[in-house]
Design an enzyme around this catalytic site. Structure first.
Site, PDB file in Angstrom:
ATOM      1  N   SER A  47      -0.202  -1.337   9.811  1.00 30.85           N
ATOM      2  CA  SER A  47      -0.994  -1.132   8.604  1.00 30.85           C
ATOM      3  C   SER A  47      -0.343  -1.922   7.464  1.00 30.85           C
ATOM      4  O   SER A  47       0.694  -2.559   7.660  1.00 30.85           O
ATOM      5  CB  SER A  47      -1.041   0.352   8.241  1.00 30.85           C
ATOM      6  OG  SER A  47       0.234   0.736   7.743  1.00 30.85           O
ATOM      7  N   LYS A  48      -0.957  -1.814   6.309  1.00 33.56           N
ATOM      8  CA  LYS A  48      -0.470  -2.575   5.144  1.00 33.56           C
ATOM      9  C   LYS A  48       1.004  -2.301   4.850  1.00 33.56           C
ATOM     10  O   LYS A  48       1.695  -3.148   4.301  1.00 33.56           O
ATOM     11  CB  LYS A  48      -1.294  -2.210   3.909  1.00 33.56           C
ATOM     12  CG  LYS A  48      -2.673  -2.812   3.920  1.00 33.56           C
ATOM     13  CD  LYS A  48      -3.213  -2.921   2.494  1.00 33.56           C
ATOM     14  CE  LYS A  48      -4.617  -3.456   2.496  1.00 33.56           C
ATOM     15  NZ  LYS A  48      -5.625  -2.412   2.404  1.00 33.56           N
ATOM     16  N   ARG A  49       1.451  -1.121   5.216  1.00 35.51           N
ATOM     17  CA  ARG A  49       2.860  -0.778   4.981  1.00 35.51           C
ATOM     18  C   ARG A  49       3.802  -1.778   5.650  1.00 35.51           C
ATOM     19  O   ARG A  49       4.928  -1.960   5.229  1.00 35.51           O
ATOM     20  CB  ARG A  49       3.165   0.603   5.580  1.00 35.51           C
ATOM     21  CG  ARG A  49       2.746   1.760   4.743  1.00 35.51           C
ATOM     22  CD  ARG A  49       3.272   3.061   5.305  1.00 35.51           C
ATOM     23  NE  ARG A  49       2.878   3.293   6.693  1.00 35.51           N
ATOM     24  CZ  ARG A  49       3.721   3.360   7.690  1.00 35.51           C
ATOM     25  NH1 ARG A  49       5.010   3.209   7.490  1.00 35.51           N
ATOM     26  NH2 ARG A  49       3.296   3.599   8.924  1.00 35.51           N
ATOM     27  N   HIS A  50       3.340  -2.384   6.742  1.00 36.89           N
ATOM     28  CA  HIS A  50       4.211  -3.289   7.486  1.00 36.89           C
ATOM     29  C   HIS A  50       4.139  -4.720   6.978  1.00 36.89           C
ATOM     30  O   HIS A  50       4.687  -5.625   7.592  1.00 36.89           O
ATOM     31  CB  HIS A  50       3.834  -3.265   8.976  1.00 36.89           C
ATOM     32  CG  HIS A  50       3.952  -1.910   9.589  1.00 36.89           C
ATOM     33  ND1 HIS A  50       2.874  -1.105   9.818  1.00 36.89           N
ATOM     34  CD2 HIS A  50       5.043  -1.215   9.986  1.00 36.89           C
ATOM     35  CE1 HIS A  50       3.287   0.035  10.351  1.00 36.89           C
ATOM     36  NE2 HIS A  50       4.589  -0.014  10.458  1.00 36.89           N
ATOM     37  N   GLY A  51       3.467  -4.940   5.867  1.00 36.05           N
ATOM     38  CA  GLY A  51       3.331  -6.305   5.345  1.00 36.05           C
ATOM     39  C   GLY A  51       1.896  -6.757   5.514  1.00 36.05           C
ATOM     40  O   GLY A  51       0.976  -5.943   5.568  1.00 36.05           O
TER      41      GLY A  51
END
Ligand code: GLU
Length: 468
Positions: free
Chosen positions: A238-242
């Site tokens: 998800s966006k959390r991972h970049g």
């Protein structure tokens, strides 16, 4: 057998990494078998679908080079057809109108929960033929109650569900609009899809879709469910991972072939091979070799691949992408060296096109400030004699080529009794603004004589002004 695959995104956001990989696998499957790849936009969720998202998907596919042979087909253009098939199912008794009220369904569910049963519709309207005044019915598919529904998954092997686990699915809402599982079935049927390759979040939908297809009297396509992509921490990517959107990778300076190569290896392998040209991907791709377990996204490996492609692709091709990145920095690539030569000069030390564009800016445009540390170290009173000597010699160079420039640098060093580095570093900071650039002869050659001389003058003025 003709191979027809499709990519069927719901346009509710960007084309993300997971979607792009699904698209790539479907595309490869079609290409490998000389088949047809179809793009279908699943836009029936009117509240969440946007034109921007459709454009983002088309842009992402184009950038990656995943060309579709048919489509894009929009589900919202096909409502008449869905209605027609719905009527057929109703007429043949494979579907029925359900007049259950919300209260009734809530009560049914509460009872099931209390008895610790799986909440499911119990089919009570299967035999109810009378409309109920004031209730707009939904339409449900009459799922078989016995036996099992199974398929031989291209990725995961045989998967089976008991029909007793499946309830009667709503295929049209009370406002008449068809639901996801129904539209997919009608589309896959009409578009003669032979192989459905999609994310494994759809595994639970597949038995329902197969049952509807069977009710319509047709053979279901083959299915292949691709495992999901995880971040390094084991959570779903998800966006959390970049960056998760394909276009963000373009913006961050990746080449499409690097991303494609990365995606193809994410959950698929061919021996130990890491580097695949698109032709090799097509030649070797085999859905049976897709891993059964989830794949972990590794940004370092993607970066490594990007550097590989910057180094080994045709410089003219890389330059094509570099021009775009220069443009994003407001640089007109015609106001300086040919970007093809810049690529050759810079590719070893740049891992992305963004780095390359930033590190090449000074070839096209005067910089505002020197890198403070480099200026402090090299633009000093002690460098003035060398810079002045270089200015004199470079001003009279007739042929502004690497070899003659190299000769000038060496000769100036000898004349001043200095090592080459002691001459080259002040010059580098003077012309590039920092202590890092391609070899000095290459740098000067690309920069051109006039710019070189002007920048030396500017550095001398800078040193002079510092003294005050
Ligand atoms: N529209 C669905 C999605 O974006 C895909 C449906 C399918 O591939 O069958 O998840």
């Amino acid at each position: 057998m003709t191979h027809r695959t499709r990519f069927a995104p719901s346009p509710t956001g960007h084309l993300h990494i997971g979607g792009a990989r699904t698209a790539l696998f479907s595309w490869l499957y079609a290409r490998k078998h000389g088949g047809t790849f179809i793009l279908r936009i699943e836009d029936t969720d009117l509240e969440r679908s946007t034109v921007e998202s459709v454009n983002a998907i088309l842009e992402g596919m184009t950038w990656l080079g995943l060309e579709y042979d048919e489509g894009p087909f929009y589900q919202t253009h096909r409502f008449d057809r869905y209605r027609e098939v719905m009527e057929q199912l109703l007429k043949e008794g494979h579907a029925y109108r359900c007049y259950c009220t919300k209260e009734e369904l809530d009560e049914l569910r509460a009872g099931q929960m209390e008895r610790k049963e799986k909440p499911r519709y119990d089919g009570r309207c299967r035999h109810r033929s009378e409309p109920r005044p004031g209730v707009l019915p939904v339409i449900r598919f009459r799922n078989p109650t016995e036996g099992e529904v199974a398929w031989d998954d291209l990725v995961r092997g045989r998967i089976a569900f008991q029909n007793s686990e499946l309830d009667d699915l709503i295929i049209a809402r009370s406002d008449g609009t068809p639901t996801y599982n129904f539209t997919v079935v009608v589309d896959d049927l009409d578009m003669k899809i032979s192989h459905v390759i999609r994310g494994d979040d759809h595994v639970n939908n597949t038995p329902r879709q197969i049952n509807i297809l069977k009710a319509l009297g047709v053979e279901p396509p083959r299915y292949g469910h691709v495992p999901m992509i995880l971040g390094a921490d084991g959570a779903r990517l998800s966006k959390r991972h970049g960056a998760v959107s394909v276009m963000q990778y373009r913006d961050e300076g990746y080449l499409p072939e690097a991303l494609l190569n990365y995606l193809v290896r994410l959950g698929w392998s061919h021996g130990d091979q890491e580097i695949f040209s698109v032709d090799e991907m097509i030649e070797y791709f085999d859905a049976n070799a897709i891993n059964h377990s989830a794949a972990t996204f590794n940004p370092d490996k993607l970066l490594w691949l990007n550097h590989h492609y910057l180094m080994h692709s045709d410089p003219a091709h890389v330059a094509h992408h570099l021009r775009w990145h220069l443009g994003r920095l407001d640089i007109d690539p015609t106001e300086g060296p040919d970007p093809v030569d810049v690529v050759v000069a810079q590719r070893e030390r740049c891992k992305t096109l963004v780095e390359m564009a930033q590190a090449s800016r000074f070839f096209y445009r005067d910089f505002d400030d020197y890198d403070p540390k480099s200026a402090q170290k090299y633009l000093t009173a002690a460098s003035v004699p060398a810079l002045e000597a270089l200015r004199r010699h470079l001003a009279v160079v007739q042929s502004w080529e690497k070899e003659s420039l190299h000769t000038v640098l060496v000769a100036t060093g000898e004349e001043m009794g200095l090592k080459l580095g002691a001459v080259a570093q002040p010059l580098r900071v003077a012309v590039a603004g920092t202590a890092v650039s391609p070899p000095m002869d290459v740098t000067l050659h690309l920069l051109g004589q006039l710019r070189t001389l002007n920048r030396i003058d500017r550095a001398l003025q800078y040193i002079e002004a510092k003294k005050d």
